[in-house]
Motif scaffolding. Structure first.
Motif, PDB file in Angstrom:
ATOM      1  N   LYS A  39       0.862  -1.173   0.000  1.00 32.34           N
ATOM      2  CA  LYS A  39       0.000   0.000   0.000  1.00 32.34           C
ATOM      3  C   LYS A  39       0.902   1.229   0.000  1.00 32.34           C
ATOM      4  O   LYS A  39       1.637   1.473   0.961  1.00 32.34           O
TER       5      LYS A  39
ATOM      6  N   SER B 229       0.137   7.800  -3.698  1.00 27.39           N
ATOM      7  CA  SER B 229      -0.185   7.166  -4.975  1.00 27.39           C
ATOM      8  C   SER B 229       0.789   7.645  -6.046  1.00 27.39           C
ATOM      9  O   SER B 229       1.507   8.643  -5.872  1.00 27.39           O
TER      10      SER B 229
ATOM     11  N   ASP C 126      -8.832  -0.302  -5.220  1.00 28.75           N
ATOM     12  CA  ASP C 126      -7.662   0.507  -4.830  1.00 28.75           C
ATOM     13  C   ASP C 126      -6.491   0.418  -5.795  1.00 28.75           C
ATOM     14  O   ASP C 126      -5.323   0.458  -5.377  1.00 28.75           O
TER      15      ASP C 126
END
Length: 258
Positions: free
Chosen positions: A31, A35, A156
């Motif tokens: 994760k 981003s 995601d």
């Protein structure tokens, strides 16, 4: 028959087998703290998506024997901002296993570069550690693109939505794409022209769109052209795969924004 139509025919066969045989994996999926979109938008230098590309339909074999772990380590060490892994086997000699080993090697955002036509391919990309998936406007009708785009974000993953002409660009914007890759290579003929990015970028007058220039980027001069067009990232494959000095090649491409 075009290059793209031939590839899509093979991809339909591959997806049929995938649906019959694929079982969800539990590989490590990092994760990201930020981003790819955030990272690239905030960067002070041109962002490089360094690609692991063994071969292509237009160039043939590029570096078939590449060790993806070593290549990814060098990309990360020498300043790549993300890594693209070509996972298509028949035409590009890549594999989903390449993506898995790269994910286990680096903490950079990873783009799964393939010809995605079904949700199961997106699931597999996430399972194997991708942060971003490629969707190609030329490969699918608008409604199907939108469905796959929404599905990726629902689990995601970011989407790099690739376009080659004004019609495809307008579709990408209507769908809501924030990361738009402008491919200088025509997927029907495989001819490359950097002016494609230069012309299409003029039509995007929104500061929240991250533009990525793709294909045909070989040197600093090419990157400068992309920067002047408003691009914040470039995807570079063949140039890096053939480079005998990755440190210098990447340094040459990572120019500061003016």
């Amino acid at each position: 028959m075009t290059f793209l139509s031939n590839i899509l025919i093979e991809k339909e066969k591959e997806v049929k087998i995938l649906k019959e045989q694929y079982q969800q994996q539990n590989y490590r999926n990092i994760k990201q703290e930020k981003s790819m979109y955030q990272t690239f938008m905030e960067s002070s230098t041109m962002n490089i998506i360094a690609e692991i590309k063994r071969a292509s339909p237009s160039k043939g074999e590029i570096n078939v024997e590449v060790n993806p772990v070593e290549q990814a380590e060098q990309y990360a060490t020498y300043g790549a901002n993300a890594i693209s892994v070509l996972t298509d086997t028949p035409f590009f000699k890549g594999s989903i296993e390449d993506l898995r080993v790269v994910r286990n090697t680096v903490d950079l955002p990873i783009l799964c570069k393939d010809f995605i036509i079904e949700e199961i391919q997106i699931n597999r990309a996430k399972d194997y550690g991708a942060n971003v998936v490629l969707l190609i406007a030329a490969a699918l009708p608008k409604q199907r693109l939108k469905e796959l785009f929404d599905y990726a974000y629902s689990i995601d993953l970011e989407v790099l939505l690739e376009v080659h002409n004004e019609t495809e660009l307008m579709i990408a914007l209507e769908i809501g794409a924030k990361i738009i890759g402008i491919n200088n290579r025509d997927l029907k003929t495989f001819t490359v022209d950097l002016s494609v990015t230069q012309e299409l970028a003029k039509l995007v007058n929104r500061n929240d769109i991250l533009l990525i220039g793709e294909s045909g980027i070989r040197n600093r001069e090419d990157v400068e052209k992309m920067m002047e067009a408003g691009v914040r990232g470039v995807l570079v494959g063949e140039t890096l795969m053939r480079s005998e000095n990755l440190k210098e090649t990447l340094k040459d491409l990572k120019i500061e924004f003016k």
